[in-house]
Design an enzyme around this catalytic site. Sequence first.
Site, PDB file in Angstrom:
ATOM      1  N   CYS A 127      64.922  54.959  73.511  1.00  0.00           N
ATOM      2  CA  CYS A 127      64.475  54.664  74.880  1.00  0.00           C
ATOM      3  C   CYS A 127      64.585  53.174  75.163  1.00  0.00           C
ATOM      4  O   CYS A 127      65.032  52.761  76.244  1.00  0.00           O
ATOM      5  CB  CYS A 127      63.025  55.128  75.069  1.00  0.00           C
ATOM      6  SG  CYS A 127      62.865  56.924  75.179  1.00  0.00           S
ATOM      7  N   GLN A 163      57.224  55.117  70.930  1.00  0.00           N
ATOM      8  CA  GLN A 163      57.868  53.964  70.283  1.00  0.00           C
ATOM      9  C   GLN A 163      59.345  54.229  70.000  1.00  0.00           C
ATOM     10  O   GLN A 163      59.911  53.697  69.047  1.00  0.00           O
ATOM     11  CB  GLN A 163      57.130  53.613  68.977  1.00  0.00           C
ATOM     12  CG  GLN A 163      55.792  52.936  69.213  1.00  0.00           C
ATOM     13  CD  GLN A 163      55.953  51.624  69.998  1.00  0.00           C
ATOM     14  OE1 GLN A 163      56.946  50.920  69.853  1.00  0.00           O
ATOM     15  NE2 GLN A 163      54.979  51.306  70.832  1.00  0.00           N
ATOM     16  N   SER A 164      59.967  55.029  70.844  1.00  0.00           N
ATOM     17  CA  SER A 164      61.369  55.376  70.624  1.00  0.00           C
ATOM     18  C   SER A 164      62.290  54.151  70.699  1.00  0.00           C
ATOM     19  O   SER A 164      62.263  53.394  71.670  1.00  0.00           O
ATOM     20  CB  SER A 164      61.787  56.385  71.698  1.00  0.00           C
ATOM     21  OG  SER A 164      63.191  56.441  71.798  1.00  0.00           O
ATOM     22  N   ASN A 165      63.110  53.990  69.651  1.00  0.00           N
ATOM     23  CA  ASN A 165      64.118  52.922  69.675  1.00  0.00           C
ATOM     24  C   ASN A 165      65.224  53.257  70.668  1.00  0.00           C
ATOM     25  O   ASN A 165      65.814  52.376  71.281  1.00  0.00           O
ATOM     26  CB  ASN A 165      64.727  52.741  68.283  1.00  0.00           C
ATOM     27  CG  ASN A 165      63.707  52.225  67.291  1.00  0.00           C
ATOM     28  OD1 ASN A 165      63.000  51.264  67.575  1.00  0.00           O
ATOM     29  ND2 ASN A 165      63.613  52.868  66.137  1.00  0.00           N
ATOM     30  N   THR A 196      59.826  59.382  71.562  1.00  0.00           N
ATOM     31  CA  THR A 196      58.402  59.117  71.340  1.00  0.00           C
ATOM     32  C   THR A 196      58.006  57.855  72.117  1.00  0.00           C
ATOM     33  O   THR A 196      58.874  57.158  72.663  1.00  0.00           O
ATOM     34  CB  THR A 196      58.148  58.860  69.842  1.00  0.00           C
ATOM     35  OG1 THR A 196      58.996  57.763  69.453  1.00  0.00           O
ATOM     36  CG2 THR A 196      58.490  60.076  69.002  1.00  0.00           C
TER      37      THR A 196
END
Length: 335
Positions: A76, A72-74, A70
Amino acid sequence: MAVPPRYPLVLAPTPILKLDRLSAQLGVELYLKRDDLTGLLESGNKVRKLEFLVGEATAQGADTLITCGTLQSNCCRAVSAVAARLGLRAVLAVKGGKPEAYDGNLLLDRLLGADIRYLSGAEFERVDEALADLADEVRARGGRPYIIPESGSNEVGALGYLECAVELAGQIGQGAPRFDTVVITAFSGGSQAGLLMGKQLAGLPSEIVGVPIALPADRVRDSIARTMVKAITRFGLAIEVPKTIHLLDGYQGRGRAAVGDEELRTVVQLARQEGVALDPVYTAKAFAGLLDTLRKDPQALGQRVCFIHTGGIFSLFPFRAELSRLLDGEPLFSA
Ligand SMILES: Cc1ncc(COP(=O)(O)O)c(C=O)c1O
């Protein structure tokens, strides 16, 4: 096949601290294992998985890490941090349009130099194809790609949490409490799969319990079992998939990124009572589920319970409007 080499990235062992006020209120001994402090820009649970994923990538001579998630992917953000640390490139396929201003994890992705591709909802439905296309693009420029699945959740990433269980068994061996239960947030369940494997290999005495925060419990159980079977088959591990995979069900709320007042109240409660920040999307949902379970039956998980804080703090900031509203309203918490 041999287990991929482990590339050391984690600041371990992560500390275990007792939550004194909550323990007194609930009538149990409640502890936090601070996997939010694993290092590399507070990369949380992802950096444990990345020790093995990046170990495999570098063993294969990769120069570019590709992953997805997403906005706000952790995962990524953690991949971006590891890539910057190791002098690799990071290419991210994220779900959503480019925002006017970067925030939270996305801001860090850009700060760390990741190449970001924005996918529509429909494109993200076929994210595996998008990742394969990105890998082709990297190859076409003479690069060597390595694809990391969403949340780093495959049998290689799970090895990071196998090691976490080994670490926890070692901490218990050296005087940490003998936990009756270890509780962890479950999205894909990859972290829980790793803990279940390490429990058997290291003789960790604690029951492992996951709290699904988005997907239905059956899907999480299936995914955990499949990850374990793949690891057992691929790496020849002398362990079994347990007959029962324990989950605290019913705390998914309205889905992964849909955060409600209950999660935000839990963030505020733990911050004010114990000085620890949870993240609203993952750990607050799971911790709220744990508190609800213990309020209904303080002994439901035994006397000594350890919650593994899997990180994610940067996604607090995109919720600044909701949190401000809550913080400026009636007193949230008095104790
Ligand atoms: C902060 C945080 N906690 C927990 C999880 C869940 O991990 P898993 O997918 O291994 O269940 C994630 C990732 O999705 C996460 O970012």
